[in-house]
Design a protein around this motif. Sequence first.
Motif, PDB file in Angstrom:
ATOM      1  N   SER A   9       7.605   7.201  -9.222  1.00 10.50           N
ATOM      2  CA  SER A   9       6.934   6.765  -8.009  1.00 10.50           C
ATOM      3  C   SER A   9       6.052   5.579  -8.358  1.00 10.50           C
ATOM      4  O   SER A   9       5.465   5.542  -9.442  1.00 10.50           O
ATOM      5  CB  SER A   9       6.087   7.908  -7.439  1.00 10.50           C
ATOM      6  OG  SER A   9       5.474   7.504  -6.241  1.00 10.50           O
ATOM      7  N   HIS A  10       6.011   4.618  -7.448  1.00 10.99           N
ATOM      8  CA  HIS A  10       5.181   3.436  -7.677  1.00 10.99           C
ATOM      9  C   HIS A  10       4.546   3.018  -6.362  1.00 10.99           C
ATOM     10  O   HIS A  10       5.209   2.997  -5.326  1.00 10.99           O
ATOM     11  CB  HIS A  10       6.011   2.282  -8.242  1.00 10.99           C
ATOM     12  CG  HIS A  10       5.219   1.045  -8.480  1.00 10.99           C
ATOM     13  ND1 HIS A  10       4.287   0.945  -9.492  1.00 10.99           N
ATOM     14  CD2 HIS A  10       5.193  -0.135  -7.819  1.00 10.99           C
ATOM     15  CE1 HIS A  10       3.726  -0.256  -9.445  1.00 10.99           C
ATOM     16  NE2 HIS A  10       4.261  -0.925  -8.433  1.00 10.99           N
ATOM     17  N   LYS A  11       3.265   2.689  -6.421  1.00  3.87           N
ATOM     18  CA  LYS A  11       2.568   2.200  -5.237  1.00  3.87           C
ATOM     19  C   LYS A  11       2.594   0.671  -5.263  1.00  3.87           C
ATOM     20  O   LYS A  11       2.054   0.043  -6.169  1.00  3.87           O
ATOM     21  CB  LYS A  11       1.130   2.704  -5.192  1.00  3.87           C
ATOM     22  CG  LYS A  11       0.423   2.329  -3.913  1.00  3.87           C
ATOM     23  CD  LYS A  11      -0.931   2.998  -3.809  1.00  3.87           C
ATOM     24  CE  LYS A  11      -1.573   2.699  -2.475  1.00  3.87           C
ATOM     25  NZ  LYS A  11      -2.857   3.386  -2.354  1.00  3.87           N
ATOM     26  N   GLY A  69       0.803  -1.219   0.000  1.00  2.00           N
ATOM     27  CA  GLY A  69       0.000   0.000   0.000  1.00  2.00           C
ATOM     28  C   GLY A  69       0.833   1.265   0.000  1.00  2.00           C
ATOM     29  O   GLY A  69       0.303   2.367  -0.080  1.00  2.00           O
ATOM     30  N   MET A  70       2.135   1.112   0.059  1.00  2.00           N
ATOM     31  CA  MET A  70       3.050   2.256   0.141  1.00  2.00           C
ATOM     32  C   MET A  70       3.407   2.768  -1.256  1.00  2.00           C
ATOM     33  O   MET A  70       3.732   1.989  -2.140  1.00  2.00           O
ATOM     34  CB  MET A  70       4.324   1.823   0.861  1.00  2.00           C
ATOM     35  CG  MET A  70       5.403   2.843   0.906  1.00  2.00           C
ATOM     36  SD  MET A  70       6.859   2.090   1.721  1.00  2.00           S
ATOM     37  CE  MET A  70       7.894   3.513   1.865  1.00  2.00           C
ATOM     38  N   ALA A  71       3.339   4.077  -1.432  1.00  2.00           N
ATOM     39  CA  ALA A  71       3.844   4.703  -2.653  1.00  2.00           C
ATOM     40  C   ALA A  71       5.284   5.100  -2.389  1.00  2.00           C
ATOM     41  O   ALA A  71       5.567   5.842  -1.457  1.00  2.00           O
ATOM     42  CB  ALA A  71       3.007   5.910  -3.018  1.00  2.00           C
ATOM     43  N   GLU A  74       1.105  -2.326  -4.190  1.00  2.00           N
ATOM     44  CA  GLU A  74      -0.224  -2.659  -3.674  1.00  2.00           C
ATOM     45  C   GLU A  74      -0.233  -3.872  -2.756  1.00  2.00           C
ATOM     46  O   GLU A  74      -1.010  -3.911  -1.813  1.00  2.00           O
ATOM     47  CB  GLU A  74      -1.200  -2.897  -4.833  1.00  2.00           C
ATOM     48  CG  GLU A  74      -1.427  -1.688  -5.712  1.00  2.00           C
ATOM     49  CD  GLU A  74      -2.265  -0.606  -5.056  1.00  2.00           C
ATOM     50  OE1 GLU A  74      -2.894  -0.853  -4.010  1.00  2.00           O
ATOM     51  OE2 GLU A  74      -2.293   0.506  -5.599  1.00  2.00           O
TER      52      GLU A  74
END
Length: 134
Positions: free
Chosen positions: A97-99, A49-51, A101
Amino acid sequence: IALCAVVALRWMREPARPAAPEQPEQRDVMMGSENVSMRMRLPARLTAGMAAAVELELWNESTPLTDEEIVITVQDPAGKFAGFDAKAKTLSGYSFSHKFEVAGHHLIQVNVPVDDTTFEVDLDVLPAVAGPPR
């Protein structure tokens, strides 16, 4: 004199302002091929869940790359791919940037337009930590 004392007491009793949130600890991943070198900087701890903001530096031998963007793919544990461009922000410096999931093993591929070079970075994303019960 009384007014100065009131102002001084108020100033002393005001709660301290909270410090700015600390930046997450970072880690560097260094890789190289015959003609290209890469440094990837990303958070040391990745959770579901972290970007995450990721920075790249790329060199062709000892010369910085000057391409405006670099193609990136991220593969999640289920095999699903996300593809996008890392934009140049400085000479030889790129960012994206990438989240992330889901927790599990992820693979980032950095496709460099020099000698068809592809760097693969393996990452483990931890499960999200549950917040306090309400």
